[in-house]
Design a protein around this motif. Structure first.
Motif, short mmCIF file in Angstrom:
data_model
loop_
_atom_site.label_atom_id
_atom_site.label_comp_id
_atom_site.label_asym_id
_atom_site.label_seq_id
_atom_site.Cartn_x
_atom_site.Cartn_y
_atom_site.Cartn_z
N GLY A 53 0.81 -1.22 0.00
CA GLY A 53 0.00 0.00 0.00
C GLY A 53 0.84 1.26 0.00
N ILE A 54 2.01 1.20 -0.65
CA ILE A 54 2.90 2.36 -0.73
C ILE A 54 2.42 3.25 -1.87
CG2 ILE A 54 5.27 3.17 -1.04
CD1 ILE A 54 4.86 1.49 1.48
N ARG A 55 1.98 4.46 -1.54
CA ARG A 55 1.44 5.35 -2.57
C ARG A 55 2.26 6.62 -2.75
NH1 ARG A 55 -3.23 4.16 -4.91
NH2 ARG A 55 -4.45 2.41 -4.10
N LYS A 56 3.49 6.59 -2.26
CA LYS A 56 4.37 7.74 -2.46
C LYS A 56 5.79 7.23 -2.70
CE LYS A 56 3.89 11.50 0.05
NZ LYS A 56 3.97 12.50 1.15
N LEU A 57 6.42 7.70 -3.77
CA LEU A 57 7.79 7.33 -4.11
C LEU A 57 8.64 8.58 -4.29
CD1 LEU A 57 7.69 4.44 -6.76
CD2 LEU A 57 8.42 4.29 -4.37
N TYR A 58 9.77 8.61 -3.61
CA TYR A 58 10.78 9.64 -3.85
C TYR A 58 11.76 9.07 -4.88
CZ TYR A 58 9.00 12.13 0.23
OH TYR A 58 8.20 12.82 1.10
N VAL A 59 11.70 9.61 -6.09
CA VAL A 59 12.40 9.02 -7.23
C VAL A 59 13.60 9.87 -7.61
CG1 VAL A 59 12.17 8.18 -9.58
CG2 VAL A 59 10.20 8.08 -8.04
N ARG A 60 14.73 9.23 -7.73
CA ARG A 60 15.97 9.90 -8.13
C ARG A 60 15.83 10.42 -9.57
NH1 ARG A 60 21.40 6.35 -8.84
NH2 ARG A 60 22.96 8.00 -9.12
N GLN A 61 15.61 11.71 -9.70
CA GLN A 61 15.43 12.32 -11.01
C GLN A 61 16.76 12.44 -11.76
OE1 GLN A 61 12.98 13.07 -12.95
NE2 GLN A 61 12.81 15.21 -13.51
N LEU A 62 17.77 12.97 -11.07
CA LEU A 62 19.10 13.05 -11.65
C LEU A 62 20.10 13.46 -10.58
CD1 LEU A 62 19.76 16.33 -13.66
CD2 LEU A 62 17.76 16.05 -12.20
N ASP A 63 21.37 13.26 -10.88
CA ASP A 63 22.48 13.73 -10.05
C ASP A 63 23.10 14.94 -10.72
OD1 ASP A 63 21.92 11.48 -8.58
OD2 ASP A 63 23.72 10.39 -9.19
N VAL A 64 23.64 15.84 -9.90
CA VAL A 64 24.38 16.99 -10.42
C VAL A 64 25.75 17.01 -9.77
CG1 VAL A 64 24.47 19.51 -10.61
CG2 VAL A 64 22.27 18.33 -10.81
N ASP A 65 26.78 17.07 -10.60
CA ASP A 65 28.15 17.13 -10.11
C ASP A 65 28.85 18.30 -10.78
OD1 ASP A 65 30.39 16.51 -8.66
OD2 ASP A 65 30.79 14.60 -9.65
N TRP A 66 30.08 18.55 -10.35
CA TRP A 66 30.84 19.68 -10.88
C TRP A 66 31.93 19.22 -11.83
CZ3 TRP A 66 30.03 24.75 -10.97
CH2 TRP A 66 31.06 25.56 -11.42
N SER A 67 32.01 19.88 -12.97
CA SER A 67 33.08 19.66 -13.94
C SER A 67 33.87 20.95 -14.07
CB SER A 67 32.49 19.26 -15.31
OG SER A 67 33.47 19.39 -16.33
N ASP A 68 35.18 20.85 -13.99
CA ASP A 68 36.00 22.05 -14.12
C ASP A 68 35.89 22.67 -15.51
OD1 ASP A 68 36.90 21.87 -11.52
OD2 ASP A 68 38.65 20.66 -12.04
N VAL A 69 35.42 21.88 -16.47
CA VAL A 69 35.26 22.39 -17.84
C VAL A 69 33.84 22.90 -18.08
CG1 VAL A 69 35.33 21.79 -20.29
CG2 VAL A 69 37.05 20.84 -18.73
N GLN A 70 32.84 22.13 -17.66
CA GLN A 70 31.45 22.45 -17.97
C GLN A 70 30.67 23.06 -16.82
OE1 GLN A 70 31.03 18.20 -19.47
NE2 GLN A 70 29.66 19.26 -20.89
N VAL A 95 0.59 6.13 -7.88
CA VAL A 95 1.53 6.48 -6.82
C VAL A 95 1.98 7.93 -7.02
CG1 VAL A 95 3.79 5.98 -5.81
CG2 VAL A 95 2.34 4.11 -6.58
N GLN A 96 2.03 8.68 -5.94
CA GLN A 96 2.54 10.04 -6.02
C GLN A 96 4.05 10.00 -6.22
OE1 GLN A 96 1.75 12.49 -2.58
NE2 GLN A 96 3.05 14.14 -3.30
N MET A 97 4.52 10.59 -7.31
CA MET A 97 5.94 10.60 -7.63
C MET A 97 6.57 11.94 -7.24
SD MET A 97 6.61 7.67 -9.15
CE MET A 97 5.70 6.32 -9.91
N ILE A 98 7.64 11.87 -6.47
CA ILE A 98 8.35 13.08 -6.05
C ILE A 98 9.76 13.04 -6.62
CG2 ILE A 98 9.23 14.39 -4.08
CD1 ILE A 98 6.92 13.07 -2.47
#
Length: 366
Positions: A53-70, A95-98
């Motif tokens: 009965g899990i109706r809420k998911l915290y979903v990894r949308q993306l990661d952000v990292d640092w590039s010395d070039v970009q 399911v509620q997606m976050i």
């Protein structure tokens, strides 16, 4: 056997729940999970959500990292739309997606103040459908025949282990996000235990809610006998203050395992796809105590190139530790309506816990 001992295994969990419930007014507690892997959910994972009965998911949308070039760059993530489509089409289960965006602390060490508004706008655009004309054009090309269109999240969460040094940049980023989003969208941020205990030192993020992460007790890269995911003795030290945290808190609990590989007592790699039971079945491994296993011959295992003397440490959270974490986290609750989420949803991890254990964990907060 007398009647007391026959009833004892069933009586103690019930007593635990009753004692917790008697200590506070009624609460509305949402049960949730983190979905942190990339790729589609398996049949068993989707079925697990429905059964529990899990109706809420915290979903990894993306990661952000640092590039010395970009500069700040997006990395791998999950298609929330695909996951939502699978649940609705194959399981008839909404399911509620976050969306959750993980940002490295390094990003806020390096980013210039002038670039923070642009980073905020790019990430809001990735999380909210039809945010602006750029996003609308993307949707026209991407969603027109794709899984019924984009989701419309009610919350966006940002995950960053900020420090005293990076808090000004990170908090400015969060303020920019708040200015860009409607008031109807909840902005939340993860709170590590050290940030929870020392808010006067680390600061309190300018968001609507915090997600207190009751795990990652110590550095997994350290060669020690202690468990880094959760240890009740170490964790208890973070819950000694009497003053409530200044943000309404949701709770995240540890329900996962991993293996840590060491070479010459130095950290080498984390491997999420191996359990301790897997290690126990390998002829090339010798148990040496404290959940460590020593490699006895050159071998390749799960794409790991191992040599004699390497050590693999198995870490995981069992039923008792999960319930201990829940009981400890109850001290931090500061609002009648909140979410309790477990990390993480994966086929390997959901098989570790019984339906009864998970129900007891969630129910202990109500």
């Amino acid at each position: 056997m007398d009647s007391y001992h026959r009833l004892k295994p069933f009586f103690l969990p019930l007593l635990f729940i009753l004692l917790i419930n008697c200590s506070h007014p009624p609460r509305r507690v949402d049960s949730a999970y983190y979905y942190w892997k990339t790729g589609d959910a398996s049949d068993s994972e989707r079925n697990f959500l429905k059964v529990q009965g899990i109706r809420k998911l915290y979903v990894r949308q993306l990661d952000v990292d640092w590039s010395d070039v970009q500069g700040a760059i997006p990395l791998n993530g999950t298609s929330i739309e695909t996951l939502n489509y699978q649940l609705v089409k194959y399981d008839s289960f909404a399911v509620q997606m976050i969306p959750v965006v993980f940002i490295t602390n390094k990003t806020f060490e390096r980013i210039s103040p002038g670039d923070i508004p642009q980073l905020a706008k790019r990430l809001v655009r990735r999380c909210l459908p039809s945010y602006d004309s750029v996003d609308i054009r993307y949707e026209e090309n991407h969603y027109i025949d794709f899984h019924g269109g984009p989701i419309k999240p009610k919350e966006i969460q940002f995950d960053c282990d900020w420090t005293v040094k990076t808090s000004p940049a990170y908090f400015q980023f969060l303020k920019e996000v708040r200015k860009l989003t409607p008031d109807s969208i909840t902005i939340s941020a993860t709170i590590r235990l050290h940030q929870y205990k020392y808010p006067d030192k680390t600061g309190v993020p300018p968001v609507n809610r915090g997600m207190l992460m009751v795990y990652n007790i110590s550095d997994p890269k350290q060669y020690t006998p202690e468990q880094s995911i959760f240890d009740i003795n170490k964790a208890s030290a973070y819950f000694t203050q009497t003053k409530k945290y200044q943000l309404p808190l949701d709770i995240a609990l540890p329900a996962w395992s991993w293996c840590l590989v060491f070479r010459d007592h130095q950290f080498y790699q984390i491997e999420n796809g191996i359990t301790e039971s897997d290690l126990q079945q390998q002829a090339f491994l010798k148990p040496t105590g404290n959940h460590y296993y020593q490699v006895t011959q050159d071998t390749t295992y799960h794409d790991l190139f191992l040599r004699p003397g390497d050590e693999i440490k198995a870490e995981g959270v069992d039923d008792t530790q999960l319930q201990q974490a829940a009981q400890l986290a109850g001290k931090a609750v500061n609002t009648p309506d909140f979410t309790v989420t477990l990390f993480e949803l994966s086929e390997q991890e959901i098989n570790r816990y019984s339906h009864e254990t998970l129900n007891q964990v969630y129910s202990s907060f109500r």
